[in-house]
Design a protein around this motif. Structure first.
Motif, PDB file in Angstrom:
ATOM      1  N   ALA A  25     -41.150   4.970   2.969  1.00  0.00           N
ATOM      2  CA  ALA A  25     -39.207   5.278   3.049  1.00  0.00           C
ATOM      3  C   ALA A  25     -39.089   3.769   1.260  1.00  0.00           C
ATOM      4  N   THR A  26     -39.317   2.924   1.167  1.00  0.00           N
ATOM      5  CA  THR A  26     -39.520   2.641   0.282  1.00  0.00           C
ATOM      6  C   THR A  26     -39.422   3.398  -1.433  1.00  0.00           C
ATOM      7  N   ALA A  27     -41.096   4.114  -1.566  1.00  0.00           N
ATOM      8  CA  ALA A  27     -40.580   5.522  -2.462  1.00  0.00           C
ATOM      9  C   ALA A  27     -39.943   5.933  -2.269  1.00  0.00           C
ATOM     10  N   PHE A  28     -39.312   6.437  -1.290  1.00  0.00           N
ATOM     11  CA  PHE A  28     -37.282   6.869  -0.937  1.00  0.00           C
ATOM     12  C   PHE A  28     -36.359   6.448  -1.857  1.00  0.00           C
ATOM     13  N   VAL A  29     -36.355   5.123  -1.597  1.00  0.00           N
ATOM     14  CA  VAL A  29     -35.279   4.224  -1.568  1.00  0.00           C
ATOM     15  C   VAL A  29     -35.751   4.598  -3.475  1.00  0.00           C
ATOM     16  N   ILE A  30     -36.624   3.429  -3.972  1.00  0.00           N
ATOM     17  CA  ILE A  30     -36.848   3.894  -5.186  1.00  0.00           C
ATOM     18  C   ILE A  30     -36.155   5.041  -6.271  1.00  0.00           C
ATOM     19  N   GLY A  31     -36.859   6.054  -5.240  1.00  0.00           N
ATOM     20  CA  GLY A  31     -37.262   7.338  -6.519  1.00  0.00           C
ATOM     21  C   GLY A  31     -35.590   7.826  -5.826  1.00  0.00           C
ATOM     22  N   LEU A  32     -34.453   7.995  -4.830  1.00  0.00           N
ATOM     23  CA  LEU A  32     -33.704   8.488  -4.829  1.00  0.00           C
ATOM     24  C   LEU A  32     -32.045   6.903  -5.418  1.00  0.00           C
ATOM     25  N   ALA A  33     -32.166   6.204  -4.563  1.00  0.00           N
ATOM     26  CA  ALA A  33     -31.447   5.482  -5.011  1.00  0.00           C
ATOM     27  C   ALA A  33     -31.802   4.491  -5.792  1.00  0.00           C
ATOM     28  N   LEU A  34     -32.424   3.232  -6.176  1.00  0.00           N
ATOM     29  CA  LEU A  34     -32.587   2.854  -7.127  1.00  0.00           C
ATOM     30  C   LEU A  34     -32.336   3.213  -8.991  1.00  0.00           C
ATOM     31  N   LEU A  35     -33.228   3.844  -8.797  1.00  0.00           N
ATOM     32  CA  LEU A  35     -33.819   4.468 -10.645  1.00  0.00           C
ATOM     33  C   LEU A  35     -32.795   5.554 -10.841  1.00  0.00           C
ATOM     34  N   PRO A  36     -32.080   6.794  -9.975  1.00  0.00           N
ATOM     35  CA  PRO A  36     -30.832   7.434 -10.685  1.00  0.00           C
ATOM     36  C   PRO A  36     -29.500   6.651 -10.402  1.00  0.00           C
ATOM     37  N   ARG A  37     -29.076   5.548  -9.256  1.00  0.00           N
ATOM     38  CA  ARG A  37     -28.115   4.788  -9.813  1.00  0.00           C
ATOM     39  C   ARG A  37     -28.433   2.907  -9.477  1.00  0.00           C
ATOM     40  N   PRO A  38     -29.525   2.429 -11.018  1.00  0.00           N
ATOM     41  CA  PRO A  38     -29.446   1.385 -10.035  1.00  0.00           C
ATOM     42  C   PRO A  38     -27.952   0.537 -10.057  1.00  0.00           C
ATOM     43  N   PRO A 157     -27.770   6.682  11.522  1.00  0.00           N
ATOM     44  CA  PRO A 157     -28.607   5.814  11.490  1.00  0.00           C
ATOM     45  C   PRO A 157     -28.958   4.253  11.645  1.00  0.00           C
ATOM     46  N   LEU A 158     -28.157   3.337  10.922  1.00  0.00           N
ATOM     47  CA  LEU A 158     -28.533   2.385  10.173  1.00  0.00           C
ATOM     48  C   LEU A 158     -27.795   1.825  11.127  1.00  0.00           C
ATOM     49  N   ILE A 159     -26.523   2.088  11.479  1.00  0.00           N
ATOM     50  CA  ILE A 159     -26.015   1.322  12.755  1.00  0.00           C
ATOM     51  C   ILE A 159     -26.929   1.541  14.096  1.00  0.00           C
ATOM     52  N   PHE A 160     -27.057   2.647  14.625  1.00  0.00           N
ATOM     53  CA  PHE A 160     -27.836   2.187  15.781  1.00  0.00           C
ATOM     54  C   PHE A 160     -29.126   0.988  15.671  1.00  0.00           C
ATOM     55  N   ALA A 161     -29.654   2.240  14.674  1.00  0.00           N
ATOM     56  CA  ALA A 161     -31.660   0.769  14.570  1.00  0.00           C
ATOM     57  C   ALA A 161     -30.068   0.044  14.547  1.00  0.00           C
ATOM     58  N   ALA A 162     -29.104  -1.195  13.876  1.00  0.00           N
ATOM     59  CA  ALA A 162     -29.071  -2.345  14.098  1.00  0.00           C
ATOM     60  C   ALA A 162     -28.496  -2.432  15.859  1.00  0.00           C
ATOM     61  N   CYS A 205     -34.536   4.033   9.053  1.00  0.00           N
ATOM     62  CA  CYS A 205     -32.649   4.575   9.319  1.00  0.00           C
ATOM     63  C   CYS A 205     -32.304   4.057   8.496  1.00  0.00           C
ATOM     64  N   ALA A 206     -32.848   2.578   7.543  1.00  0.00           N
ATOM     65  CA  ALA A 206     -32.483   1.939   6.471  1.00  0.00           C
ATOM     66  C   ALA A 206     -32.685   2.859   5.284  1.00  0.00           C
ATOM     67  N   ALA A 207     -33.551   3.507   5.221  1.00  0.00           N
ATOM     68  CA  ALA A 207     -34.032   4.207   3.945  1.00  0.00           C
ATOM     69  C   ALA A 207     -32.780   5.423   3.938  1.00  0.00           C
ATOM     70  N   LEU A 208     -32.760   6.140   5.260  1.00  0.00           N
ATOM     71  CA  LEU A 208     -32.080   7.618   5.376  1.00  0.00           C
ATOM     72  C   LEU A 208     -30.029   7.323   5.202  1.00  0.00           C
ATOM     73  N   THR A 209     -29.977   5.919   5.575  1.00  0.00           N
ATOM     74  CA  THR A 209     -28.584   5.338   5.486  1.00  0.00           C
ATOM     75  C   THR A 209     -28.069   4.891   4.044  1.00  0.00           C
TER      76      THR A 209
END
Length: 385
Positions: A25-38, A157-162, A205-209
């Motif tokens: 999940a960390t790899a997904f968030v960094i690779g798909l969220a942080l790096l393309p849109r810091p 997903p994150l609403i459900f998990a929270a 769920c957090a990574a997906l959302t």
């Protein structure tokens, strides 16, 4: 295999699962969220996942070393995940950052739990820390359910998990009550297992959302409602950093849109809408950030003192209501607008708060007949006001 050996085996399996999935999940968030849109939000979210990953590695190391202090530290690190995710969501929405509460809670756990490891007081400290993370999960669920400019299926997903995590903390509190009634050899066995599974579910769920939120927002930033939130919140953030209070958000709405649609028919109504948006842009200063919300509504963030804003509003109302002599009788019928006004000095730099106050002012102006501006803190003013 005795009960103690089985418990250790289960703990190891859970820890390995946590390490594998949280790392992914960390790899997904960094690779798909942080790096393309810091951004501030994606940096905070990525930090939450990195800390969560470190916590799972500490958990595995604690099992190998049979260290209670290291295990307590790993639990504390993992329970900082939800508060930091909530902090990142606040940054994403352009809201005030409650650094003190998140940092204070995190530091208290990171210091207290390892120090209490091996002591009878550890059970109470762990339960209180777990309950605190549940409170932040409630804050996170509340913020997510209030988001209106994002598709609901992205947030679910994150609403459900929270919400599930909040329920889990309530069940853990009930378990503490039963523990007093019927003490067990290991009072935290159930809570630890629940916390491990809960951390696993929440992280996925957090990574997906987060990834969906950042990727879809990136597309919407090229136009549409997402661009409004992004551009105006960034402007407000810069104004707050520079301590500039002379900014106002105005909500401009075409009056009697349904009556105009019926009277002018399709072509005439389309011309009225085009003229409305052209005159709104022409009536505002060049320094204003103007964003179209829908076919008959515009929001704008404009700088200037209250006197300057009043001057712009009078000019804007006059321009919108000026007759259009180039159209037929249905289309040249008098057009007017209602404007809601909210200032940063009164409502703060939070975009959603400003928009809500401006919307209330616009609604008040429409109730009083339209063709005027209104503020949530004042009676609506007419064109001559």
């Amino acid at each position: 295999m005795n009960a103690e050996t089985m418990s250790i085996a289960l703990d190891v399996n859970l820890a390995v699962s946590l390490v594998s999935l949280v790392t992914l999940a960390t790899a997904f968030v960094i690779g798909l969220a942080l790096l393309p849109r810091p951004s501030k939000a994606t940096v905070i979210w990525a930090s939450a996942f990195v800390l969560g990953t470190l916590g799972t590695y500490c958990l595995v190391a604690a099992g190998q070393l049979e260290s209670r202090a290291l295990r307590a530290l790993s639990s504390a690190v993992m329970m900082t995940f939800i508060p930091i995710v909530w902090l990142g969501l606040r940054a994403y929405l352009g809201k005030r950052m409650p650094w003190f509460s998140v940092v204070g809670y995190s530091l208290a756990m990171l210091v207290a739990l390892p120090l209490l490891a091996g002591l009878p007081e550890f059970a109470i400290g762990f339960r209180l820390a777990f309950l605190g993370s549940g409170v932040f999960a409630g804050f996170l669920a509340y913020e997510l359910t209030r988001m209106r400019a994002v598709q609901r299926d992205i947030l679910l997903p994150l609403i459900f998990a929270a919400c599930a995590y909040v329920l889990i903390t309530v069940l853990a509190a009930m378990d503490a009550i039963t523990q007093f009634a019927a003490p067990r050899a290991d009072p935290l066995a159930v809570v630890r297992d629940i916390n491990g599974v809960g951390s696993l579910v929440v992280s996925q769920c957090a990574a997906l959302t987060i990834v969906l939120l950042v990727r879809t927002q990136r597309r919407r930033n090229r136009g549409g409602a997402g661009a409004v939130v992004n551009q105006l919140t960034e402007r407000l953030a810069r104004a707050e950093a520079l301590k500039e209070a002379a900014w106002s958000l105005i909500d401009i709405r075409l009056d009697n849109r349904e009556d105009l649609r019926i009277a002018a028919k399709s072509q005439g109504y389309a011309h009225i809408l085009d003229t409305f948006h052209e005159r709104v842009r022409a009536g505002l200063p060049a320094s204003a950030d103007v964003q179209r919300i829908d076919e008959a509504r515009v929001v704008a963030l404009i700088p200037g003192s209250e006197q300057a804003v009043r001057h712009h509003l009078r000019i804007l109302l006059a321009k919108i209501s000026a007759p259009d002599e180039g159209r037929d009788a249905a289309a040249i019928s008098r057009v007017s607008a209602s404007i809601g006004w909210a200032s940063v000095a009164e409502e703060g730099y939070e975009y959603q708060a400003l928009l809500a106050a401006a919307a209330l002012g616009a609604a008040d102006a429409q109730v009083l007949g339209g063709g005027r501006w209104g503020r949530a803190r004042e009676l609506a003013a007419t064109l001559e006001g």
